[in-house]
Enzyme design. Structure first.
Site, short mmCIF file in Angstrom:
data_model
loop_
_atom_site.label_atom_id
_atom_site.label_comp_id
_atom_site.label_asym_id
_atom_site.label_seq_id
_atom_site.Cartn_x
_atom_site.Cartn_y
_atom_site.Cartn_z
N ARG A 190 0.82 -0.91 -0.09
CA ARG A 190 0.13 -0.47 -0.30
C ARG A 190 1.16 0.97 -0.21
NH1 ARG A 190 -3.54 -4.11 2.23
NH2 ARG A 190 -5.04 -4.39 0.89
N ASP A 219 0.14 -7.51 -2.71
CA ASP A 219 -1.12 -6.70 -3.22
C ASP A 219 -2.01 -6.18 -3.95
OD1 ASP A 219 -3.39 -6.60 -1.70
OD2 ASP A 219 -2.60 -6.39 0.31
N HIS A 292 -6.08 -10.12 -3.14
CA HIS A 292 -5.15 -9.58 -2.98
C HIS A 292 -3.81 -10.01 -3.88
CE1 HIS A 292 -6.83 -7.81 0.55
NE2 HIS A 292 -6.42 -8.43 0.94
N GLU A 355 -9.37 -13.00 2.29
CA GLU A 355 -10.34 -12.03 1.53
C GLU A 355 -10.47 -12.16 -0.28
OE1 GLU A 355 -10.28 -8.32 4.57
OE2 GLU A 355 -8.61 -7.78 2.87
N TRP A 421 -6.59 -13.32 12.06
CA TRP A 421 -6.65 -12.24 12.78
C TRP A 421 -8.17 -11.36 12.51
CZ3 TRP A 421 -8.87 -8.66 8.50
CH2 TRP A 421 -9.22 -9.61 7.62
N TYR A 446 -3.96 -5.22 15.85
CA TYR A 446 -3.64 -4.06 14.64
C TYR A 446 -3.18 -2.83 14.69
CZ TYR A 446 -5.62 -7.61 10.87
OH TYR A 446 -5.09 -8.30 10.29
N THR A 497 -0.89 -0.31 5.84
CA THR A 497 0.32 0.78 5.32
C THR A 497 -1.37 1.90 4.36
OG1 THR A 497 1.35 -0.22 3.48
CG2 THR A 497 2.23 0.37 5.70
C1 TNX Z 1 -7.56 -7.04 6.58
S1 TNX Z 1 -5.68 -8.63 7.99
C2 TNX Z 1 -6.91 -7.15 5.69
C3 TNX Z 1 -5.99 -6.15 4.66
C4 TNX Z 1 -6.02 -4.92 5.23
C5 TNX Z 1 -5.74 -4.10 7.00
C6 TNX Z 1 -6.28 -3.37 6.78
C7 TNX Z 1 -5.29 -9.31 6.36
C8 TNX Z 1 -5.27 -10.34 6.39
N1 TNX Z 1 -6.23 -8.62 5.77
O1 TNX Z 1 -5.48 -6.68 3.63
O2 TNX Z 1 -5.02 -4.00 5.01
O3 TNX Z 1 -7.40 -5.45 7.04
O4 TNX Z 1 -6.63 -3.55 8.87
#
Ligand code: TNX
Length: 782
Positions: A190, A219, A292, A355, A421, A446, A497
């Site tokens: 980022r 990413d 990502h 994600e 997380w 975080y 970031t």
């Molecule tokens: C979630 S934590 C994400 C990141 C983002 C973050 C921002 C994770 C595995 N994925 O892509 O930067 O939240 O807090």
């Protein structure tokens, strides 16, 4: 820079240091000193202080036994720092019989009896220092502790031609970590950070006894690792057209129009990995898949399901275009990983896995064919197939994968380590299934989240993770039995970031919270003590100053817990440091301020703001609007959503307090439903004059003002009469207060029917989806 917006804080800190120094044991007195007196962080396991000191000067020698299998020289970092601060290098010899080294000795003894590789004993006596450890790792940590004990880093680097000697307070300690995995993470996709900064980050990490650096290299917004076989990753994927300005929920969207990017060459990466290894830090690279991946797709569109074209993302969030599980994609990833393995000796390779939307896979003929061919359940099964294939490839090369907890979906790869997380649930599930786990829940770990009241801080992603919250982190959840607990390797702090464009801001977000985390991961929970930590911390802020770290002082801002009564408020102020006075006032112009101590309950009456501050902090305030609602009971046809329940459920809407712009604050209740009804009921009929409804308008976050609000009243029985109505109109963004007159007449009940839009109108973010409705207050005025 914005970060040091409060010059008075600096003054305050000097007072604080003086206080802490007077209170503590630079020269321990007759009273038995406590461990904290020596200000080591993380706090060592056992520590006895002795009243005397050892002098280190140019006549000092280090005699170190050989640690044959060591992969690094544990003396080097200490020697280098020492030299910069002292103007000479301490001489060293491996020879126990060396005559010159007889006097004035720092003796490093190999003691195979010490079980943990990172554990050590450190004894400072008037005649010398004795360090014992089984491994080079332990020696390294003993020397970091010695460095803190000497306060080596407080002073600036020495001028050429002069020298310094050091008095080290005498001590005996035994020390070793509670957890073997102690990590800090840095996202460079980022925002990219210069090599020099990455090294400084690693320096600090090692200083606080972290041993893993998780480097988030790829990413959607940029690919930052040179891969020789794929030059377009450097030419195309490393850059984005421009970058989102402001918070990603703000609307309309704004961009800076400036191309942004860069990458680390393999030479730079080797250099950083070697630098980390000198500090007992393993660098764990993360190559994100299957989600990502937009930056990679922009360079090699054939790796996506639709074939593109794609562009590296210019805003934040989650994107639907992901790696397509085709043979060409696997070949690409294997080739990439081949180069990654060459660069990073770490056993662990992080493959992301978080994600990953399944939208493209659902409508992709190849993906659907693969699901049938392999007999997979669905797209989650396909994700699991993806990860397992990569795991197999890496396992065959002697490496292990780590993945974010989403890799549990559709079935965990057999040897995977899970990084939990989204809370600790994923970690609990994985540990119970016999998989290794690294805990990094957003709630405590975080470091991109706010560290104090957002309205007083530079822009961040959201949330609130105070220093004290981080300090309270316990990697082993209570839900785990002894056997499963063994699978918790440790924890990690994450520094994403999106809102951290510079090294200065990265330091501001990471420190001092990383020190609190270091102690949560190193020190036995029985010995953790927040109040005592804050006293030691004040010394560490001095050390950080000496190391030019732009740490945050936000933890010194006073906070307040508010509870509403029918005629006013009850306030409980809190400061991070014990024994600090808080001053509060209803009217700052009058110059009249009351005093309160932490935790004391202060009643205040009537409407209007209450201002509060500590001696050197800026002034903050809470705003109170008393209303008849406080005496009513409140019910709703639908409860607020689980995500945004309000700090005190529906009562949040009648506590006299309005929310600030951050909708995840405890002052807001959020709904994502069709029409809902809120009813206020009083024990006695009363005259009502008007109603004030606090609503949030934040289209970028899919939060809209409702289409219509109808207010009806009843003076008993089940009949309601219509009192007033509000129709949607365009208002500016942020909190909006809708004020409506109510026809006079006594009521015992008021009913609000709130009608959100069925769908977000075209032209707004999230068009077509169901919008959110956010309320923070329903004030009824007499
Ligand atoms: C979630 S934590 C994400 C990141 C983002 C973050 C921002 C994770 C595995 N994925 O892509 O930067 O939240 O807090």
């Amino acid at each position: 820079m914005v970060m040091h917006a409060f010059p008075a804080f600096n003054q305050f800190l000097s007072v604080l240091f003086l206080f802490a120094t007077l209170m503590s044991g630079c020269s321990p007195g007759k009273d038995a000193p406590v461990d904290g007196d020596y200000n080591i962080a993380p706090l060592p396991v056992v520590m006895d202080t002795i009243q005397s000191a050892f002098l280190i000067d140019e006549s000092t020698w280090i005699q170190m036994d050989s640690f044959d299998e060591a992969t690094f020289d544990p003396l080097e970092v200490f020697q280098d720092v020492f030299e910069r601060k002292s103007g000479y290098r301490i001489r060293s010899t491996p020879d126990r019989k060396d005559k010159q080294a007889k006097e004035h000795l720092i003796l490093v003894v190999r003691s195979p009896g010490i079980i943990q590789p990172e554990a050590y004993q450190l004894r400072v006596k008037p005649f010398g220092v004795i360090i014992s450890a089984a491994k080079a790792e332990g020696v390294f940590y003993a020397l970091q502790t010695l460095r803190q004990l000497m306060r080596l880093d407080v002073l600036p680097d020495i001028e050429e031609g002069s020298t310094r000697s050091w008095a080290v307070p005498a001590v005996e300690m035994r020390d070793g970590p509670a957890f073997p995995y102690r990590g800090l993470h840095l996202d460079v996709s980022r925002h990219m950070m210069p090599v020099e900064f990455v090294k400084k980050y690693i320096d600090l990490l090692a200083y606080y006894k972290f041993n893993r650096f998780h480097w988030h290299l790829t990413d959607d917004q940029g690919w930052r690792i040179e891969i020789k076989q794929y030059p377009k990753l450097q030419e195309i994927a490393a850059f984005r057209k421009e970058t989102r300005v402001g918070h990603y929920s703000s609307y309309p969207e704004k961009y800076d129009g400036q191309r942004y990017g860069g990458y680390y060459t393999q030479q730079e990466i080797r250099d950083i990995v070697a630098y980390a290894a000198q500090r007992n830090v393993d660098v764990i690279p993360e190559i994100e898949m299957p989600g990502h991946a937009l930056a990679a797709l922009s360079a090699y569109p054939e790796l996506g399901c639709t074939g593109g074209p794609y562009e590296a993302a210019t805003t934040w969030g989650v994107f639907e275009d992901v790696f397509c599980p085709k043979e060409t994609t696997f070949k690409f990833l294997e080739n990439v990983l081949d180069e990654v393995i060459e660069l990073f000796p770490s056993t662990y390779i992080h493959i992301g896995g978080d994600e990953c939307p399944k939208t493209r896979w659902k409508s992709c003929a190849h993906c659907q064919g693969l699901i049938r061919e392999k007999g997979l359940q669905d797209e989650h099964g396909l994700q699991s197939y993806f990860i397992q294939r990569i795991e197999k490839y890496l396992n065959e090369k002697g490496r292990q994968i780590i993945g974010w907890d989403e890799i549990l979906e559709g079935g965990l790869a057999p040897n995977a380590t899970v990084m939990s997380w989204r809370g600790t649930q994923g970690g609990i599930e994985a540990a119970n299934a016999g998989h290794q786990v690294i805990m990094t829940p957003t709630s405590h770990c975080y470091l991109d989240y706010y560290q104090a009241d957002p309205s007083t801080e530079p822009l961040a992603i959201g949330g609130l993770t105070t220093l004290e919250k981080v300090y309270s982190f316990q990697p082993i959840p209570e839900a785990l039995d002894n056997k499963a607990s063994k699978f918790i390797l440790g924890g990690q702090g994450n520094l994403w970031t999106e809102y951290i464009p510079t090294p200065e801001q990265a330091e501001y977000m990471a420190y001092p919270r990383a020190i609190a985390l270091a102690e949560a991961l190193w020190t036995d929970p029985d010995r953790q003590n927040w109040n005592e930590f804050t006293v030691r911390l004040s010394h560490h802020l001095e050390l950080l100053d000496g190391m030019n770290v732009n740490y945050s002082k936000s933890f010194l801002k006073p906070t307040v817990d508010v509870s509403a009564k029918s005629n006013g408020l009850n306030l409980k102020f809190k400061t991070a440091l014990p024994r600090q006075t808080i001053f509060y006032s209803r009217d700052t112009l009058s110059g009249v301020w009351g005093n309160a101590m932490t935790g004391e309950s202060i009643p205040v009456e009537g409407a209007g703001p209450v201002y509060y501050r500590t001696e050197h902090s800026p002034t903050f305030h809470v705003n109170y609007q008393p209303s008849l609602s406080i005496g009513a009971t409140i019910t709703a046809s639908f409860s607020p959503s689980e995500q945004y329940p309000g700090g005190d459920g529906l009562n949040t809407l009648k506590d006299g307090l309005s929310g600030n712009r951050y909708h995840n604050g405890k002052d807001w209740c959020g709904w994502r439903t069709d029409r809902f009804v809120i009813t206020l009921t009083w024990p006695e009929p009363l005259e009502v004059d008007s109603i004030l409804i606090g609503l949030l308008n934040s289209p970028g976050a899919w939060i809209l003002l409702p289409e219509k609000i109808v207010v009806e009243g009843s003076s008993g029985g089940s009949d309601f009469t219509m009192l007033t109505e509000w129709q949607h109109k365009e208002l500016s963004q942020g909190r909006q207060s809708v004020s409506l007159d109510l026809a006079d007449g006594p009521v015992t009940r008021l009913r609000l029917t709130i009608e959100p839009f069925k769908a977000i109108p075209e032209g707004l973010p999230g068009a077509g989806a169901r919008p959110w409705t956010f309320l923070d207050e329903i004030a009824i005025l007499p």
